[in-house]
Motif scaffolding. Sequence first.
Motif, PDB file in Angstrom:
ATOM      1  N   MET A  95       0.860  -1.195   0.000  1.00 36.51           N
ATOM      2  CA  MET A  95       0.000   0.000   0.000  1.00 36.51           C
ATOM      3  C   MET A  95       0.895   1.243   0.000  1.00 36.51           C
ATOM      4  O   MET A  95       0.977   1.966   0.994  1.00 36.51           O
ATOM      5  N   PRO A  96       1.543   1.478  -1.142  1.00 34.53           N
ATOM      6  CA  PRO A  96       2.566   2.536  -1.235  1.00 34.53           C
ATOM      7  C   PRO A  96       2.027   3.951  -1.062  1.00 34.53           C
ATOM      8  O   PRO A  96       2.814   4.872  -0.820  1.00 34.53           O
ATOM      9  N   ASP A  97       0.722   4.146  -1.187  1.00 37.63           N
ATOM     10  CA  ASP A  97       0.164   5.490  -1.074  1.00 37.63           C
ATOM     11  C   ASP A  97      -0.325   5.814   0.330  1.00 37.63           C
ATOM     12  O   ASP A  97      -0.814   6.926   0.583  1.00 37.63           O
ATOM     13  N   ASN A  98      -0.246   4.865   1.243  1.00 41.04           N
ATOM     14  CA  ASN A  98      -0.652   5.098   2.627  1.00 41.04           C
ATOM     15  C   ASN A  98       0.575   5.596   3.407  1.00 41.04           C
ATOM     16  O   ASN A  98       1.588   4.908   3.505  1.00 41.04           O
ATOM     17  N   VAL A  99       0.480   6.792   3.998  1.00 41.10           N
ATOM     18  CA  VAL A  99       1.662   7.397   4.618  1.00 41.10           C
ATOM     19  C   VAL A  99       1.977   6.825   5.997  1.00 41.10           C
ATOM     20  O   VAL A  99       3.101   6.996   6.493  1.00 41.10           O
ATOM     21  N   ARG A 100       0.998   6.163   6.636  1.00 41.85           N
ATOM     22  CA  ARG A 100       1.244   5.687   7.992  1.00 41.85           C
ATOM     23  C   ARG A 100       2.426   4.720   8.089  1.00 41.85           C
ATOM     24  O   ARG A 100       3.254   4.838   9.006  1.00 41.85           O
ATOM     25  N   PRO A 101       2.576   3.751   7.178  1.00 42.97           N
ATOM     26  CA  PRO A 101       3.749   2.860   7.278  1.00 42.97           C
ATOM     27  C   PRO A 101       5.078   3.602   7.138  1.00 42.97           C
ATOM     28  O   PRO A 101       6.074   3.221   7.775  1.00 42.97           O
ATOM     29  N   TYR A 102       5.102   4.670   6.326  1.00 43.64           N
ATOM     30  CA  TYR A 102       6.334   5.451   6.195  1.00 43.64           C
ATOM     31  C   TYR A 102       6.698   6.076   7.547  1.00 43.64           C
ATOM     32  O   TYR A 102       7.868   6.067   7.957  1.00 43.64           O
ATOM     33  N   TYR A 103       5.709   6.632   8.202  1.00 42.07           N
ATOM     34  CA  TYR A 103       5.931   7.264   9.501  1.00 42.07           C
ATOM     35  C   TYR A 103       6.490   6.260  10.505  1.00 42.07           C
ATOM     36  O   TYR A 103       7.504   6.505  11.173  1.00 42.07           O
ATOM     37  N   ASN A 104       5.813   5.094  10.603  1.00 42.39           N
ATOM     38  CA  ASN A 104       6.242   4.102  11.590  1.00 42.39           C
ATOM     39  C   ASN A 104       7.579   3.459  11.231  1.00 42.39           C
ATOM     40  O   ASN A 104       8.392   3.165  12.116  1.00 42.39           O
ATOM     41  N   LEU A 105       7.818   3.261   9.936  1.00 42.78           N
ATOM     42  CA  LEU A 105       9.088   2.669   9.519  1.00 42.78           C
ATOM     43  C   LEU A 105      10.240   3.635   9.805  1.00 42.78           C
ATOM     44  O   LEU A 105      11.336   3.209  10.223  1.00 42.78           O
ATOM     45  N   SER A 106      10.010   4.921   9.605  1.00 42.07           N
ATOM     46  CA  SER A 106      11.039   5.910   9.929  1.00 42.07           C
ATOM     47  C   SER A 106      11.378   5.868  11.415  1.00 42.07           C
ATOM     48  O   SER A 106      12.561   5.897  11.802  1.00 42.07           O
ATOM     49  N   LEU A 107      10.355   5.761  12.257  1.00 42.79           N
ATOM     50  CA  LEU A 107      10.581   5.642  13.698  1.00 42.79           C
ATOM     51  C   LEU A 107      11.361   4.370  14.039  1.00 42.79           C
ATOM     52  O   LEU A 107      12.245   4.383  14.917  1.00 42.79           O
ATOM     53  N   LEU A 108      11.048   3.298  13.349  1.00 41.94           N
ATOM     54  CA  LEU A 108      11.732   2.030  13.620  1.00 41.94           C
ATOM     55  C   LEU A 108      13.210   2.114  13.248  1.00 41.94           C
ATOM     56  O   LEU A 108      14.081   1.617  13.983  1.00 41.94           O
ATOM     57  N   TYR A 109      13.519   2.730  12.100  1.00 43.44           N
ATOM     58  CA  TYR A 109      14.921   2.868  11.721  1.00 43.44           C
ATOM     59  C   TYR A 109      15.654   3.778  12.708  1.00 43.44           C
ATOM     60  O   TYR A 109      16.839   3.566  13.018  1.00 43.44           O
ATOM     61  N   ASP A 110      14.959   4.790  13.207  1.00 47.61           N
ATOM     62  CA  ASP A 110      15.554   5.639  14.235  1.00 47.61           C
ATOM     63  C   ASP A 110      15.869   4.816  15.480  1.00 47.61           C
ATOM     64  O   ASP A 110      16.946   4.944  16.081  1.00 47.61           O
ATOM     65  N   LYS A 111      14.925   3.954  15.846  1.00 50.48           N
ATOM     66  CA  LYS A 111      15.131   3.105  17.022  1.00 50.48           C
ATOM     67  C   LYS A 111      16.284   2.134  16.803  1.00 50.48           C
ATOM     68  O   LYS A 111      16.967   1.717  17.755  1.00 50.48           O
ATOM     69  N   ALA A 112      16.511   1.771  15.534  1.00 57.69           N
ATOM     70  CA  ALA A 112      17.621   0.862  15.198  1.00 57.69           C
ATOM     71  C   ALA A 112      18.921   1.619  14.956  1.00 57.69           C
ATOM     72  O   ALA A 112      19.906   1.038  14.466  1.00 57.69           O
ATOM     73  N   ASP A 113      18.915   2.920  15.265  1.00 51.82           N
ATOM     74  CA  ASP A 113      20.103   3.772  15.113  1.00 51.82           C
ATOM     75  C   ASP A 113      20.585   3.869  13.670  1.00 51.82           C
ATOM     76  O   ASP A 113      21.788   3.940  13.397  1.00 51.82           O
ATOM     77  N   ASP A 114      19.628   3.861  12.744  1.00 52.30           N
ATOM     78  CA  ASP A 114      19.970   4.028  11.330  1.00 52.30           C
ATOM     79  C   ASP A 114      19.282   5.305  10.845  1.00 52.30           C
ATOM     80  O   ASP A 114      18.236   5.280  10.195  1.00 52.30           O
ATOM     81  N   LEU A 115      19.882   6.474  11.193  1.00 50.85           N
ATOM     82  CA  LEU A 115      19.261   7.755  10.865  1.00 50.85           C
ATOM     83  C   LEU A 115      19.176   7.997   9.359  1.00 50.85           C
ATOM     84  O   LEU A 115      18.251   8.654   8.873  1.00 50.85           O
ATOM     85  N   LYS A 116      20.147   7.464   8.620  1.00 49.80           N
ATOM     86  CA  LYS A 116      20.131   7.657   7.176  1.00 49.80           C
ATOM     87  C   LYS A 116      18.890   7.014   6.556  1.00 49.80           C
ATOM     88  O   LYS A 116      18.206   7.618   5.726  1.00 49.80           O
ATOM     89  N   LYS A 117      18.594   5.770   6.972  1.00 49.46           N
ATOM     90  CA  LYS A 117      17.403   5.090   6.467  1.00 49.46           C
ATOM     91  C   LYS A 117      16.134   5.790   6.986  1.00 49.46           C
ATOM     92  O   LYS A 117      15.147   5.918   6.260  1.00 49.46           O
ATOM     93  N   ALA A 118      16.161   6.214   8.240  1.00 54.63           N
ATOM     94  CA  ALA A 118      15.001   6.891   8.813  1.00 54.63           C
ATOM     95  C   ALA A 118      14.667   8.146   8.014  1.00 54.63           C
ATOM     96  O   ALA A 118      13.501   8.431   7.716  1.00 54.63           O
ATOM     97  N   GLU A 119      15.718   8.914   7.647  1.00 48.45           N
ATOM     98  CA  GLU A 119      15.512  10.126   6.849  1.00 48.45           C
ATOM     99  C   GLU A 119      14.963   9.793   5.465  1.00 48.45           C
ATOM    100  O   GLU A 119      14.021  10.424   4.974  1.00 48.45           O
ATOM    101  N   SER A 120      15.534   8.785   4.836  1.00 49.96           N
ATOM    102  CA  SER A 120      15.114   8.398   3.478  1.00 49.96           C
ATOM    103  C   SER A 120      13.637   8.011   3.437  1.00 49.96           C
ATOM    104  O   SER A 120      12.892   8.439   2.550  1.00 49.96           O
TER     105      SER A 120
END
Length: 755
Positions: free
Chosen positions: A670-695
């Motif tokens: 569901m590429p047009d739903n923004v909620r997974p982008y938001y949560n995935l960014s938070l998850l990458y932040d939690k995994a200490d991968d700021l570059k992926k979180a930003e992307s």
Amino acid sequence: MTKIILKFNGIPYCFAVLFLIFHSCINKKSDYVDVSEQDKKRFTSSTLIPDSHFLGDQVCQSCHSQEFEDWKDSHHDKAMAIASDSTVLGDFSSVTFRSQGVTSHFFRRGNAYYVNTEGPDGNNHDYKIEYTFGIEPLQQYIVKFPNGRYQCLRTAWDTKKNKWFDLYPDFKIIHSEWLHWSRGGLNWNNMCSDCHSTNVRKNFKEETQSYNTQYALINVSCEACHGPGKTHVERAENLGSDYKVTNDLKMVPGTNSKLLVDQCARCHMRREQISEFYNFEGTLLDHYFPQLIVENIYYPDGQILDEDYVYGSFIQSKMYHNEVTCTNCHDPHSLKLKFVGNVLCTQCHVPENYDTVNHHFHPMNTESSACINCHMTGKYYMGNDFRRDHSFRIPRPDQSLKYDTPNACTKCHDDKDDHWAWDNYLRLYGEPKNKHFSDLLIPGLRMEPDGYNHLVELAKDTVYPDMARASAVRGMVNYSGPQVVDDMLRFLKDESPLVKGATLDALGEINTSDYVNYFLPLLNDEKRAVRVKAFFALAPLDAALVPEQYKQVYNDVKKEFETSLKVTADFVGGKVREADYFLKKGDLDRAIKGYEDALNIDNTNNIVRTNLANLYYRNNNFESAEEAFKTIIEQEPEYGQTYYSYGLLLAELNRVKDAIVQMELAIKFMPDNVRPYYNLSLLYDKADDLKKAESIAVQGLKKAPQNESMLYILAYIYSKGNQLEKAKNIARRLVDLYPNNPDYRTFYNQLNARP
């Protein structure tokens, strides 16, 4: 293998209705009425009418011979019959039919009819045909199962082409699925019996999952429409020439047009059942509540999509609102059309204005010039049964262009497109003179800009059909904010019980006792359906806290509500309703039990399984929650919402790497739903991968450039990565877009204060 996930919203309906014509009575002027004092009472009784009060068609024939002759051999007469040489139309001379990998062999054994076909265990068995079901354009066959169950075969007989055919030729349905003929989808007891026989009692026993279904007369008899004949015959015999029909019969000459339509509609309507059985007391909404205009059942403009059995379409029409009834077009006993061709329509519409080339712009006396082919398009259901849309609408190619809805023009001119149709419409007729309700309903249901205001406008304007207004109120629940609740509350006082019922359904989804003072008065409503829905909405209220003046009616309606749950306990929607009721009361264990029971009815219903998984999680049963999500993914591997919900669960369990995998799959499907982008960014932040979180945050913001969640998470990531100027720019946008949110201004000020 194709999976079919049916979304009922708690609305039981019959796959096996074989007739379209309303059963009714002649609608002509007279002094006769059928509105009894009982009908005027607020609380109709739940009294069962004894079968002995239904005298049978032969008794009716003695005084009403012409009506009997008209009715004989009609769709109502042949709605159901014992299988015999005189009733079975299909070829049982040892013939074989194959479809979707299933072989069915139809044969005779003595005087009995049999089929050898796939059973509920996946193996073939011999089944005796007990009953025939319908007559034209198809006839189905019913076999007996254990526990009082009767099932309609998936293979039916085409009475026009004289051949066997598959009701679902395009779907592979395995033996364990709800839609398999041996299971719920084609069960006679709960899907068909109420409308194919007279004085039906389903008699489902939940504890044993068994039925003891009974009826007074096997088919749709005279008394199915007019009510039990006992009192009528006794009064006619005692009073002789002084006898006049009062309240001892239904659907008699002089019946109010709306009441007549409602009395027909109880069988010609897709609906939710409220009462345990129909006892001819009260009105339609004392026993049923119709399906509103929702996705997958109607097109968003109200045209038929799935089966609606006429009523839901007809009450949208100008015909209905101008006192036209079923019997203006259909003979009440033979069920045939009263006239051939356009003469049927020119009973009311002046021929010189409408049945002319200057109106329809097609050659006279052709299919193209037939009124019904422009104003009553239709669809095939059950393989070969063509049913017309009774909303009697003007073709609107402009709406097809805007909303991707069908129109009659391009249904006939299938070599042309909607642009061609609209250009010609404008050339011939000019701009449409009236605004159709769908121009308000569709943007609202699709949550387009200003969509909410469109729904409010539609719901408030009584010029539009109650069906559309009720659907608008029901759609308002998709929006958030205190104003939404305030707007909906006003419709609890609407004159239309349909609108009140829809409002209660919408507000009933709010799990709070804040609005009990609005709901309590509706326990006294005249319509049982409204009372029952009010009781459900009151679920968060502790019974001990019910005000004294409402205690008695609260307890009375509680019984009606419990009956409504009982009568739908063999439906997924019924068990979900029960589960939601206990969830609103805070009883998580009983809510979980209700959802588990629903899955026992239909193990492929993944809407139910998703809700159950979330309840397992709330109950700290993480293992069961995860197992439920895995099952959904196995059954529907391309349904993105499941990956998203599963990812949230894993994130809560601090299984960050696993959660990232699921959230990436959610974005894939569901590429047009923004909620997974938001949560995935938070998850990458939690995994200490700021570059992926930003992307990921940047990708999500491209999908929705003004989405506050995506703006905030990107500003946060920039801030954490010491990209202060980028963080400030995004935070400034947040402040500009959402000036009433003090948290964004505080965040912006904090960024500016950093060195």
